[in-house]
Scaffold this motif. Structure first.
Motif, PDB file in Angstrom:
ATOM      1  N   ASN A 203       0.734  -1.029   0.101  1.00 21.46           N
ATOM      2  CA  ASN A 203       0.139   0.055  -0.064  1.00 21.46           C
ATOM      3  C   ASN A 203       0.819   1.300   0.130  1.00 21.46           C
ATOM      4  O   ASN A 203       0.540   2.331   0.517  1.00 21.46           O
ATOM      5  CB  ASN A 203      -0.789  -0.100   1.161  1.00 21.46           C
ATOM      6  CG  ASN A 203      -1.639  -1.213   1.276  1.00 21.46           C
ATOM      7  OD1 ASN A 203      -2.405  -1.650   0.338  1.00 21.46           O
ATOM      8  ND2 ASN A 203      -1.664  -1.771   2.802  1.00 21.46           N
ATOM      9  N   GLN A 226      -1.643  -2.351  -4.077  1.00 20.73           N
ATOM     10  CA  GLN A 226      -3.150  -1.463  -3.887  1.00 20.73           C
ATOM     11  C   GLN A 226      -3.361  -0.908  -5.222  1.00 20.73           C
ATOM     12  O   GLN A 226      -4.476  -0.957  -5.579  1.00 20.73           O
ATOM     13  CB  GLN A 226      -2.670  -0.499  -2.787  1.00 20.73           C
ATOM     14  CG  GLN A 226      -3.746   0.562  -2.587  1.00 20.73           C
ATOM     15  CD  GLN A 226      -3.623   1.455  -1.627  1.00 20.73           C
ATOM     16  OE1 GLN A 226      -2.749   1.928  -1.371  1.00 20.73           O
ATOM     17  NE2 GLN A 226      -4.890   2.029  -0.927  1.00 20.73           N
ATOM     18  N   GLY A 230      -6.703  -1.862  -6.822  1.00 19.29           N
ATOM     19  CA  GLY A 230      -7.711  -0.803  -6.406  1.00 19.29           C
ATOM     20  C   GLY A 230      -8.227  -0.800  -5.015  1.00 19.29           C
ATOM     21  O   GLY A 230      -9.184  -0.261  -4.935  1.00 19.29           O
ATOM     22  N   ARG A 231      -7.572  -1.549  -4.242  1.00 18.31           N
ATOM     23  CA  ARG A 231      -7.707  -1.634  -2.810  1.00 18.31           C
ATOM     24  C   ARG A 231      -6.667  -1.909  -1.986  1.00 18.31           C
ATOM     25  O   ARG A 231      -5.666  -2.280  -2.644  1.00 18.31           O
ATOM     26  CB  ARG A 231      -8.759  -2.792  -2.795  1.00 18.31           C
ATOM     27  CG  ARG A 231      -8.406  -4.164  -2.889  1.00 18.31           C
ATOM     28  CD  ARG A 231      -9.380  -5.090  -2.541  1.00 18.31           C
ATOM     29  NE  ARG A 231      -8.948  -6.450  -3.035  1.00 18.31           N
ATOM     30  CZ  ARG A 231      -8.329  -7.341  -2.343  1.00 18.31           C
ATOM     31  NH1 ARG A 231      -8.074  -6.744  -0.990  1.00 18.31           N
ATOM     32  NH2 ARG A 231      -7.886  -8.514  -2.597  1.00 18.31           N
ATOM     33  N   ALA A 232      -6.681  -1.413  -0.471  1.00 16.00           N
ATOM     34  CA  ALA A 232      -5.429  -1.600   0.100  1.00 16.00           C
ATOM     35  C   ALA A 232      -5.603  -3.062   0.735  1.00 16.00           C
ATOM     36  O   ALA A 232      -6.831  -3.640   0.858  1.00 16.00           O
ATOM     37  CB  ALA A 232      -5.783  -0.865   1.282  1.00 16.00           C
TER      38      ALA A 232
END
Length: 265
Positions: A203, A226, A230-232
């Motif tokens: 991240n 990330q 598209g997300r942690a």
């Protein structure tokens, strides 16, 4: 009376100690860079000291000792590090610029050029006696890369290697339009004992890489898990997926132990 010949007693040969394939894992809290580096140096020195004593044991005919193996996993505050073969001009910030970005800079004794460590990045420091596994530094680097490649595959990320460039890459195939590094590597090896290791962008704030020429490479990008997903992703989750892959590749048993507070990290 017949002549007789007295045969010398056979010389006892010491068997080498069994290869120690147990790796002690420590997860380091709040790991400031320099104290963590000092801790690695301490662990390396202790292992080299065992190997030095084994030379004395061989000469004295006394039993040999097994050497330990360690794996440190941590997350650093923002820091740029420059390897022995790196170029200082690849850091694009002066002292004021470093301060403005809350970062520090250190020249260190690993191979490779400049890189960044910071929050959201999984940093791994194996301090291994490769004579417990395979005394081959190229094999060792490829093994670290493969452990990362297998970990990323669990998230549906296809990654691999680019010839002549250490580390793990996305769009790594020859002719791909956007090759980008997700994991940097740089190691030191002394008497087959390793230190330093890998830095996997999970991240990580990739803006920090805009202030260096990452690993001295000017024509390729840097990415993170990330950014790709598209997300942690929780760092502990990544650690828990990475460790079994490394253990399998090394044919090792990785055993977690509490952090020994020899340094204030």
């Amino acid at each position: 009376m017949s002549d007789s010949i007295t045969q010398p007693a056979p010389t006892a040969t010491l068997a080498p100690p069994a290869h120690n394939r147990v790796i002690e894992l420590q997860r380091l809290p709040h790991a400031a860079y320099v104290p963590t580096w000092d801790y690695q140096e301490q662990l390396l020195a202790e292992t080299v000291a065992v190997k030095t004593r084994n030379r004395q044991h061989e000469a004295a005919g006394t039993p040999l000792e097994s050497t330990p193996n360690h794996l440190l996993l941590c997350e650093h505050p923002p820091v740029y590090t420059l390897g022995k073969s790196g170029k200082p001009e690849h850091l694009l910030l002066d002292e004021n610029g470093l301060a403005d970005h809350g970062a520090t800079f250190h020249r260190i004794n690993r191979g490779g050029d400049i890189t960044f460590h910071g929050p959201g990045q999984l940093v791994g420091y194996p301090i291994l006696d490769l004579e417990n596994f395979k005394p081959d530094i190229h094999w060792y680097l490829r093994t670290l890369e493969e452990a990362v490649i297998l970990t990323l595959a669990e998230y549906g990320i296809v990654s691999g290697r680019i010839a002549g460039l250490t580390g793990v890459w996305l769009d790594f195939e020859e002719g791909a339009s956007n090759p980008r590094k997700i994991c940097a590597m740089g190691v030191k090896c002394s008497r087959w004992v390793t230190m330093h290791g890998f830095a996997l962008n999970v991240n990580t704030d990739l803006n920090y890489f805009g202030h260096i020429v990452p690993c001295g490479i000017t024509d390729k990008a840097v990415t993170s898990l990330q950014q790709e997903l598209g997300r942690a992703v929780p760092l502990r989750e990544i650690e828990d997926r990475f460790v079994p892959h490394l253990a399998q590749l090394l044919d090792a048993q990785i055993v977690e132990k509490p952090y020994e507070a020899r340094y204030t990290l």
